[in-house]
Design a protein around this motif. Sequence first.
Motif, PDB file in Angstrom:
ATOM      1  N   SER A 166       3.900   1.908  -9.822  1.00 22.38           N
ATOM      2  CA  SER A 166       3.362   3.073  -9.130  1.00 22.38           C
ATOM      3  C   SER A 166       2.707   4.025 -10.144  1.00 22.38           C
ATOM      4  N   ARG A 202       0.866  -1.185   0.000  1.00 24.09           N
ATOM      5  CA  ARG A 202       0.000   0.000   0.000  1.00 24.09           C
ATOM      6  C   ARG A 202       0.899   1.231   0.000  1.00 24.09           C
ATOM      7  N   GLU A 203       0.675   2.098  -0.969  1.00 27.37           N
ATOM      8  CA  GLU A 203       1.473   3.301  -1.151  1.00 27.37           C
ATOM      9  C   GLU A 203       0.577   4.525  -1.023  1.00 27.37           C
ATOM     10  N   LYS A 204       1.093   5.537  -0.377  1.00 26.79           N
ATOM     11  CA  LYS A 204       0.367   6.803  -0.248  1.00 26.79           C
ATOM     12  C   LYS A 204       0.949   7.791  -1.254  1.00 26.79           C
ATOM     13  N   ARG A 222      -3.207   3.703  -2.089  1.00 21.01           N
ATOM     14  CA  ARG A 222      -3.552   2.800  -3.179  1.00 21.01           C
ATOM     15  C   ARG A 222      -2.740   1.520  -3.024  1.00 21.01           C
ATOM     16  N   PHE A 223      -3.305   0.415  -3.476  1.00 24.99           N
ATOM     17  CA  PHE A 223      -2.609  -0.864  -3.442  1.00 24.99           C
ATOM     18  C   PHE A 223      -1.926  -1.110  -4.777  1.00 24.99           C
ATOM     19  N   ALA A 224      -0.771  -1.723  -4.707  1.00 20.24           N
ATOM     20  CA  ALA A 224      -0.017  -2.053  -5.913  1.00 20.24           C
ATOM     21  C   ALA A 224       0.500  -3.480  -5.787  1.00 20.24           C
ATOM     22  N   THR A 257       1.846   4.890 -15.207  1.00 22.86           N
ATOM     23  CA  THR A 257       2.327   3.754 -14.414  1.00 22.86           C
ATOM     24  C   THR A 257       3.826   3.599 -14.636  1.00 22.86           C
TER      25      THR A 257
END
Length: 280
Positions: A254, A208-210, A222-224, A260
Amino acid sequence: MKISGSLACALLFAGAARAESAPAPAVTPTAATATIPPSVDEPSAMAGATKPGQVEQAAMTELPAIGNDPAVRVALRGTPASLPPVTAQIFRIGGRTEAEPLFQMSVGDPFYRTWLVGVRVEHHLDERWSFGVHALAGASGVSAPIEMCGGSACDAPAATRLRSTPGNIQMMAGLEASWAPLYGKLSLFGEKTIHFDAYLALGPEILREKIAPDAATAAGGRFAVGARASIGERVFFSDNFMVRFGVSEVMYGSAVRGRTELERKLSIEGGVAWLFGGSR
């Protein structure tokens, strides 16, 4: 019977001639018979010399018994030094389950540095192959070496100005298959033997990245999906306890300002681990 004087003289001379013409018996020198006569100038030195048999017997008497050697007595007590330099694998992990609380810190980040803590559980199918699962959570901070420049001045970065940049990781989780091709031993000054194995691991990762869509929009999570590759070592301290450390790189996609991009997160990790179950 009377023998005349001339006949007696003839017989005497004939016996002497036969004695001179008879060959002398051959004598072969042996170790027992072949001797070197002592020099006439050193009679006292030969008189005080010790026989070879006596020298060998004295030398064998002076050698200590192996069982009385202090080094052998220490080795028999079961200390780490008792393990010989070349042995089979002592600490076995096949069929056992490993639990590890671990810490992970990213290195070389251009924008954010991430600190995560979590746990890994791994089951060893045999001495070489295993599969496991891990989960980590934490926070990210602005990477110190970065400076924001604009116009004529540069200043330290602010989190609000970097919200559209990648790398602000909040959690990671994944599966991994591990292969340990190398088991080795390291002797420290002959006092302690360290047993270790080296492993390679690979598996899918979800994180999970902010990140914000742009510099003017608030950041959201968001999940990646990505993959993790690791290399590391286990250092054994007993049948059930060890220290584990390694290096891993997570690659994921990302969303940077509508596009992307493939991002990489290089991290160092470490922790202590315990082994459960199985049979020794």
